[in-house]
Design a protein around this motif. Structure first.
Motif, short mmCIF file in Angstrom:
data_model
loop_
_atom_site.label_atom_id
_atom_site.label_comp_id
_atom_site.label_asym_id
_atom_site.label_seq_id
_atom_site.Cartn_x
_atom_site.Cartn_y
_atom_site.Cartn_z
N GLN A 58 22.92 14.96 4.81
CA GLN A 58 21.51 15.25 4.59
C GLN A 58 21.28 16.64 4.03
N ARG A 59 22.32 17.25 3.45
CA ARG A 59 22.15 18.59 2.93
C ARG A 59 21.27 18.57 1.69
N ILE A 60 20.42 19.56 1.58
CA ILE A 60 19.56 19.72 0.42
C ILE A 60 19.85 21.09 -0.18
N VAL A 61 20.28 21.10 -1.42
CA VAL A 61 20.58 22.35 -2.11
C VAL A 61 19.41 22.69 -3.02
N PRO A 62 18.82 23.87 -2.86
CA PRO A 62 17.71 24.23 -3.75
C PRO A 62 18.17 24.34 -5.20
N ALA A 63 17.24 24.10 -6.10
CA ALA A 63 17.59 24.13 -7.53
C ALA A 63 18.08 25.50 -7.96
N TRP A 64 17.49 26.57 -7.42
CA TRP A 64 17.90 27.92 -7.83
C TRP A 64 19.33 28.19 -7.37
N ALA A 65 19.71 27.65 -6.18
CA ALA A 65 21.08 27.89 -5.69
C ALA A 65 22.09 27.13 -6.55
N ALA A 66 21.74 25.90 -6.93
CA ALA A 66 22.64 25.15 -7.80
C ALA A 66 22.76 25.84 -9.16
N GLY A 67 21.65 26.37 -9.68
CA GLY A 67 21.70 27.07 -10.95
C GLY A 67 22.56 28.32 -10.90
N ILE A 68 22.43 29.07 -9.81
CA ILE A 68 23.25 30.27 -9.66
C ILE A 68 24.72 29.90 -9.55
N VAL A 70 26.26 27.24 -10.84
CA VAL A 70 26.75 26.83 -12.16
C VAL A 70 26.89 28.05 -13.08
N ALA A 71 25.91 28.94 -13.02
CA ALA A 71 25.98 30.14 -13.87
C ALA A 71 27.16 31.02 -13.48
N SER A 72 27.42 31.14 -12.19
CA SER A 72 28.55 31.99 -11.78
C SER A 72 29.88 31.38 -12.20
N ILE A 73 29.98 30.05 -12.18
CA ILE A 73 31.21 29.41 -12.65
C ILE A 73 31.37 29.67 -14.15
N GLY A 74 30.27 29.54 -14.91
CA GLY A 74 30.34 29.79 -16.34
C GLY A 74 30.69 31.22 -16.67
N VAL A 75 30.08 32.16 -15.94
CA VAL A 75 30.38 33.58 -16.18
C VAL A 75 31.83 33.87 -15.83
N GLY A 76 32.29 33.32 -14.73
CA GLY A 76 33.70 33.54 -14.34
C GLY A 76 34.66 32.99 -15.38
#
Length: 163
Positions: A58-68, A70-76
């Motif tokens: 039942q976990r809910i991940v906020p959209a901003w957390a998912a965006g951060i 994905v962005a951190s993976i891309g930056v890395g």
């Protein structure tokens, strides 16, 4: 009406009996407990496979957390690629000799020299030729009229008018 000094229609002994009855009535009702955890005390089988138990996620991940994330993976990944490229360039520069550098830069310098020469020729060809020929007398007439007046004795003010 003052509630502390109010006279009720019920004598004190009857009021105490009614209070006791209300308290006993409330205390006789079971208290509802809301469980905060569950423990399954059934024994697992001694051998064999255990049947799977569905566990709801039942976990809910906020959209901003998912965006951060994905962005951190891309930056890395991008920084890793840049680092690998820099390492390769620096490895190549570390093994460079003067002859190798000259062999790489001489064609580039020649190309730059030819480009500069072509640009200079085009610039000269495009520059406009202007010849302004003035014929006739040229006169210069300047008239200066200076009117100066001073007023006052201690705090004098001088006014100059030049026309």
């Amino acid at each position: 009406m003052d509630p502390l000094n109010a006279q009720s229609g019920m004598p004190e002994s009857e009021a105490a009996a009614e209070a006791r009855r209300l308290i006993d009535d409330w205390a006789s009702k079971p208290v509802r407990h809301h469980p905060t955890s569950f423990r399954d005390d059934t024994e697992p089988p001694a051998f064999g496979t255990t049947p799977p138990v569905k566990q709801d996620d039942q976990r809910i991940v906020p959209a901003w957390a998912a965006g951060i994330a994905v962005a951190s993976i891309g930056v890395g990944a991008g920084i890793t690629g840049i680092g690998c490229g820099a390492w390769l360039v620096l490895q190549g520069l570390a093994s460079a000799t003067l002859n190798g550098v000259l062999m790489v830069t001489l064609p580039l310098a020649g190309l730059a020299m030819v480009t500069t020469a072509i640009g200079g020729v085009i610039s000269k060809a495009r520059s406009a030729v202007t010849r302004n020929v003035y014929e006739g007398p040229v006169t210069h007439h300047t008239e200066i009229h200076n009117n100066s007046s001073t007023r006052g004795m201690f705090f004098a003010r001088t006014r100059n008018e030049i026309r």
